[in-house]
Scaffold this motif. Structure first.
Motif, PDB file in Angstrom:
ATOM      1  N   ASP A 213      32.551 -34.021 -10.406  1.00 51.82           N
ATOM      2  CA  ASP A 213      33.945 -33.701 -10.917  1.00 51.82           C
ATOM      3  C   ASP A 213      34.384 -35.166 -11.210  1.00 51.82           C
ATOM      4  O   ASP A 213      35.414 -35.076 -12.204  1.00 51.82           O
ATOM      5  N   SER A 214      34.237 -36.067 -10.619  1.00 55.77           N
ATOM      6  CA  SER A 214      34.863 -37.427 -10.723  1.00 55.77           C
ATOM      7  C   SER A 214      34.020 -38.523 -11.558  1.00 55.77           C
ATOM      8  O   SER A 214      34.367 -39.596 -11.461  1.00 55.77           O
ATOM      9  N   LEU A 215      33.020 -38.048 -12.199  1.00 57.30           N
ATOM     10  CA  LEU A 215      32.165 -38.818 -13.147  1.00 57.30           C
ATOM     11  C   LEU A 215      33.109 -39.551 -13.914  1.00 57.30           C
ATOM     12  O   LEU A 215      32.624 -40.981 -13.928  1.00 57.30           O
ATOM     13  N   ALA A 216      33.813 -39.092 -14.671  1.00 61.01           N
ATOM     14  CA  ALA A 216      34.410 -39.804 -15.827  1.00 61.01           C
ATOM     15  C   ALA A 216      35.382 -40.947 -15.069  1.00 61.01           C
ATOM     16  O   ALA A 216      35.440 -42.166 -15.510  1.00 61.01           O
ATOM     17  N   GLY A 222      34.437 -48.471 -13.793  1.00 67.47           N
ATOM     18  CA  GLY A 222      33.077 -49.242 -13.685  1.00 67.47           C
ATOM     19  C   GLY A 222      32.154 -49.288 -12.622  1.00 67.47           C
ATOM     20  O   GLY A 222      31.336 -49.897 -12.312  1.00 67.47           O
ATOM     21  N   GLU A 223      32.237 -48.051 -11.942  1.00 72.92           N
ATOM     22  CA  GLU A 223      31.496 -47.584 -10.563  1.00 72.92           C
ATOM     23  C   GLU A 223      30.205 -47.121 -11.113  1.00 72.92           C
ATOM     24  O   GLU A 223      29.322 -47.106 -10.388  1.00 72.92           O
ATOM     25  N   LEU A 224      30.269 -46.441 -12.580  1.00 71.59           N
ATOM     26  CA  LEU A 224      28.801 -45.960 -12.942  1.00 71.59           C
ATOM     27  C   LEU A 224      28.965 -46.042 -14.281  1.00 71.59           C
ATOM     28  O   LEU A 224      29.716 -45.929 -15.173  1.00 71.59           O
ATOM     29  N   PRO A 225      27.570 -46.093 -14.679  1.00 74.69           N
ATOM     30  CA  PRO A 225      27.426 -46.237 -16.198  1.00 74.69           C
ATOM     31  C   PRO A 225      27.345 -44.875 -16.751  1.00 74.69           C
ATOM     32  O   PRO A 225      27.514 -43.851 -16.259  1.00 74.69           O
ATOM     33  N   ALA A 226      26.518 -44.441 -18.138  1.00 74.74           N
ATOM     34  CA  ALA A 226      26.539 -43.192 -18.565  1.00 74.74           C
ATOM     35  C   ALA A 226      25.459 -42.487 -17.504  1.00 74.74           C
ATOM     36  O   ALA A 226      24.520 -43.126 -16.925  1.00 74.74           O
ATOM     37  N   THR A 241      28.756 -37.286  -7.522  1.00 75.99           N
ATOM     38  CA  THR A 241      29.204 -38.469  -7.780  1.00 75.99           C
ATOM     39  C   THR A 241      29.167 -39.595  -6.661  1.00 75.99           C
ATOM     40  O   THR A 241      28.743 -40.925  -7.145  1.00 75.99           O
ATOM     41  N   ALA A 242      29.323 -39.595  -5.293  1.00 73.99           N
ATOM     42  CA  ALA A 242      28.984 -40.518  -4.670  1.00 73.99           C
ATOM     43  C   ALA A 242      27.753 -40.816  -4.509  1.00 73.99           C
ATOM     44  O   ALA A 242      27.325 -42.019  -4.233  1.00 73.99           O
ATOM     45  N   MET A 243      26.831 -39.858  -4.604  1.00 74.02           N
ATOM     46  CA  MET A 243      25.446 -40.304  -4.411  1.00 74.02           C
ATOM     47  C   MET A 243      24.821 -41.084  -5.681  1.00 74.02           C
ATOM     48  O   MET A 243      24.160 -42.255  -5.364  1.00 74.02           O
ATOM     49  N   LEU A 244      25.543 -40.895  -6.843  1.00 72.00           N
ATOM     50  CA  LEU A 244      25.070 -41.507  -8.012  1.00 72.00           C
ATOM     51  C   LEU A 244      25.681 -42.940  -7.705  1.00 72.00           C
ATOM     52  O   LEU A 244      24.836 -44.026  -8.136  1.00 72.00           O
ATOM     53  N   LEU A 256      20.535 -43.077 -15.073  1.00 72.95           N
ATOM     54  CA  LEU A 256      21.019 -41.911 -14.178  1.00 72.95           C
ATOM     55  C   LEU A 256      21.024 -40.612 -14.580  1.00 72.95           C
ATOM     56  O   LEU A 256      21.273 -40.468 -15.935  1.00 72.95           O
ATOM     57  N   GLY A 257      20.639 -39.813 -13.967  1.00 71.75           N
ATOM     58  CA  GLY A 257      20.795 -38.207 -14.455  1.00 71.75           C
ATOM     59  C   GLY A 257      21.337 -37.191 -13.362  1.00 71.75           C
ATOM     60  O   GLY A 257      21.387 -37.721 -12.070  1.00 71.75           O
ATOM     61  N   PHE A 258      21.801 -36.230 -13.612  1.00 74.99           N
ATOM     62  CA  PHE A 258      22.281 -35.365 -12.758  1.00 74.99           C
ATOM     63  C   PHE A 258      22.172 -33.819 -13.228  1.00 74.99           C
ATOM     64  O   PHE A 258      22.284 -33.480 -14.238  1.00 74.99           O
ATOM     65  N   ALA A 259      21.910 -32.829 -12.211  1.00 79.87           N
ATOM     66  CA  ALA A 259      22.256 -31.331 -12.409  1.00 79.87           C
ATOM     67  C   ALA A 259      22.670 -30.868 -10.764  1.00 79.87           C
ATOM     68  O   ALA A 259      22.206 -31.419 -10.035  1.00 79.87           O
ATOM     69  N   THR A 260      23.481 -29.667 -11.003  1.00 81.06           N
ATOM     70  CA  THR A 260      23.885 -28.963  -9.658  1.00 81.06           C
ATOM     71  C   THR A 260      22.780 -28.390  -9.137  1.00 81.06           C
ATOM     72  O   THR A 260      21.687 -27.750  -9.875  1.00 81.06           O
ATOM     73  N   ALA A 261      22.805 -28.242  -7.617  1.00 83.26           N
ATOM     74  CA  ALA A 261      22.048 -27.455  -7.048  1.00 83.26           C
ATOM     75  C   ALA A 261      22.669 -26.194  -6.326  1.00 83.26           C
ATOM     76  O   ALA A 261      22.013 -25.433  -5.494  1.00 83.26           O
ATOM     77  N   PHE A 262      23.817 -25.959  -6.948  1.00 87.92           N
ATOM     78  CA  PHE A 262      24.824 -25.004  -6.021  1.00 87.92           C
ATOM     79  C   PHE A 262      24.785 -23.849  -6.719  1.00 87.92           C
ATOM     80  O   PHE A 262      25.596 -22.840  -6.396  1.00 87.92           O
ATOM     81  N   THR A 263      24.389 -23.551  -8.249  1.00 90.99           N
ATOM     82  CA  THR A 263      24.605 -22.433  -8.950  1.00 90.99           C
ATOM     83  C   THR A 263      23.981 -21.236  -8.177  1.00 90.99           C
ATOM     84  O   THR A 263      24.378 -20.129  -7.998  1.00 90.99           O
TER      85      THR A 263
END
Length: 635
Positions: A213-216, A222-226, A241-244, A256-263
């Motif tokens: 949720d807080s990626l942007a 400056g905590e994360l790149p694309a 977000t915290a793990m990234l 870096l990449g991401f996908a949810t595991a909760f669906t």
């Protein structure tokens, strides 16, 4: 049509002493004992009468769904079960969240026609949906539907009760600049980047968690790149977000990449595979467990992990935060079913005797910290092919059944039951009843809770809670140890004291692991396809064991994400381990997964007994020594 086999329990004369052992009520209260035993027998008997009267459509539904419907329709049943709660969440609109096992794509359309909402539809026909309670029988009665059950629950392995509490002042301060995980220094990653000239460059690390949720916000700070998020798979929540941020702190040039595991569980498995294929991820890390992942066989998520690791992916997963036997914090029990000599009057079947001594105890008592927690029961039958019928009951201090799971197993169902401990009250205990069939090895897990002595009831727990896809053969199951000081969460009654701290900036052999960190070993009885590892022997002397967890990494670290300041749990440990692997792979891009594994485990710092131990695996992995073990030369 599913048919139930039945056994008949004959009444056994019960002495007051036997009743005391069976109920855990004080010997000074024989009338209370009699009343508690009567309530237990009446409650279980009422639930078993439902089990014996199921319609063909109901036989394909979980017991909780059936009981919820019947309690709403039958006031006399509600009077027999006054303290009972099915645990099924029914919305104001009358819908329930369900997982439907089906073949073909027609069921998803039938759900929509019945007024339901499809949340995920797998290619094999499996559906997660919000379905009107009134439509359950029609959907379950379809020939292309095999099972309808409440949507499988999942958890991440952070410690939410301690987020933003007890953080070092530097973590809490609104200081200029970015937050850097203390794990960067604790694992020697900061020094390794300079010494070996590694940064994660050329390596893609992908995270699976709840959401971003807080990626942007993290990116703008400056905590994360694309971050490459799989289309439509952003999820909800911020643990991802915290793990990234942790991965980026240690391996700043990794993609870096991401996908949810909760669906849904099926979606989780699909996203694991998609991150490898469309996401081109070389390293994948998750911190999610579904409660119905079998401890005895690789089921759908573990099979997805097996697929990607066979294709060369390095896979890291949280070992879990359910405690361990070494620290006396285990909320897990496994062992061969042992028939109790003390039956429960009016109950079909045989209770399990938890007490290995000469006395009989039909219950295991739960701690106050178990309130609101799920309790799962598995036994050593192949997944989807169980012909032995076991049931699970949660009782209160007065002997009333407050929750249960008594699905029927007649040859085509899963060897699995789940119930929820009420969120208020005290004095709860669990009972396992073999309704029919053969004796099996059983596993009972109060997830994030404890078994504790209560009154005359002893507490019985064992090691071995790390399970599911984290225990997949080629996955790295990651335990947690504090990056700076001892974990300061409140103790439960009977828990051991926290280890002393603080620790130095780098791990030493005197450092301690987190006492909530889940332990192994993992005992399996079946291959992924359901064939027995030791045909004819699915008891404690059969099967095979895996040395899990594999390694240990840091938790209790800084992130910029609200709610994860600091970030505790094996959820924080797993991304540290994945980031260190990224440094190794960037230092030697031609390294094989086997070479990376050897470098990590051979250079780890032992925290427990020499070599592998059931809480920390081979120990804390260190970036510099692992790079040296891989043969990477200093720059």
């Amino acid at each position: 049509m599913v048919r139930f086999s039945r056994v008949t329990a004959h009444a056994v004369p019960l002495t007051v002493g036997a009743l005391l052992l069976a109920t855990g009520v004080s010997a000074a209260q024989p009338s209370t004992v009699d009343a508690a035993t009567a309530r237990t027998g009446a409650g279980i008997g009422a639930l078993q009468n439902i089990k014996k009267s199921l319609t063909p459509a109901e036989r394909k539904q979980s017991s909780q769904l059936v009981i919820e419907k019947r309690l709403r329709a039958d006031r006399s049943l509600a009077a027999k079960l006054p303290d009972y709660r099915s645990g099924v969440g029914v919305t104001n609109a009358g819908t329930v969240s369900v997982d439907i096992a089906a073949s073909g794509r027609a069921v998803a359309n039938a759900v929509k026609a019945a007024g339901g909402t499809v949340r995920f539809a797998a290619p094999d026909g499996a559906v997660r949906a919000d379905l009107p309670l009134s439509a359950l029988d029609a959907i379950a009665g379809r020939a292309d539907v095999a099972e309808v059950k409440p949507a499988a629950q999942a958890t991440t392995w952070s410690e939410p009760g301690n987020r933003d509490a007890g953080a070092p002042a530097a973590m809490k301060a609104a200081a200029a600049g970015t937050q850097v995980s203390e794990g960067d220094k604790a694992h020697g990653a900061d020094a390794a980047r300079t010494t070996y000239g590694v940064s994660g460059s050329g390596v893609k690390v992908c995270v699976l968690s709840d959401g971003v949720d807080s990626l942007a916000k993290s990116q703008s700070a400056g905590e994360l790149p694309a971050v490459d998020v799989l289309p439509g798979q952003k999820g909800s929540g911020d643990e991802g977000t915290a793990m990234l941020e942790i991965v980026h702190d240690l391996a700043p040039n990794a993609t870096l990449g991401f996908a949810t595991a909760f669906t849904s569980e099926a979606s989780f498995a699909a996203n694991i595979r998609a991150l490898r294929t469309t996401g081109k991820c070389q390293i994948i890390v998750d911190d999610v467990s579904y409660f119905d992942e079998s401890p005895f066989q690789d089921t759908q998520v573990a099979q997805a992990v097996n697929d990607v690791t066979a294709a060369g992916v390095l896979y890291f997963s949280s070992a879990g935060n359910s405690g361990n036997a070494t620290d006396g914090t285990s909320g897990y029990y496994e062992g061969d079913f042992r028939a109790s000599s003390t039956k429960i009057s009016g109950v079909t079947g045989t209770p399990h005797d938890f007490d290995p001594s000469s006395t009989t105890q039909n219950f295991d008592a739960l701690s106050a910290g178990s309130l609101g927690k799920p309790v799962t029961l598995f036994w050593s039958d192949p997944w989807g092919r169980s012909a032995n019928d076991y049931d699970l009951f949660v009782l209160n201090s007065a002997g009333s059944v407050v929750a249960s799971s008594e699905n029927g197993q007649s040859g085509s169902q899963n060897p699995y039951e789940i119930a929820n401990v009420p969120s208020t009250g005290s004095g709860y205990k669990v009972a396992v009843v073999k309704y029919s069939g053969a004796d099996r090895f059983i596993a009972l897990n109060v997830i994030r809770g404890r078994f504790v002595a209560s009154g005359s009831l002893k507490a019985f727990s064992t090691n071995g809670v790390t399970n599911g896809h984290s225990a997949a053969a080629s996955a790295f199951s990651v335990a947690a140890a504090p990056a700076a000081g001892a974990f300061t969460r409140p103790l439960e009654t009977g828990d051991p004291a926290n280890p002393a701290g603080p620790y130095p900036g780098l791990y030493t052999a005197s450092s301690k692991w987190e006492r909530f960190s889940s332990d192994g070993k993992r005992h399996l009885f079946y291959n992924a396809d359901g064939t027995a590892i030791t045909p004819g022997n699915v008891s404690s002397t059969g099967g095979a064991t895996r040395n899990k967890p594999d390694i240990t990494a840091a938790d209790g670290v800084a992130t910029s994400v609200t709610g994860f300041q600091p970030f505790y749990g094996t959820s924080a440990a797993a991304p540290h381990a994945a980031a260190i692997a990224a440094l190794l792979l960037s230092g030697k891009p031609t390294a094989t997964p086997a070479q990376i594994r050897t470098a990590l485990v051979s250079s780890a710092i032992d925290l427990g007994p020499a070599g592998f131990d059931t809480v920390t695996g081979t120990g804390v992995i260190m970036a510099g020594p692992a790079l040296a073990a891989l043969g990477v030369q200093p720059k």
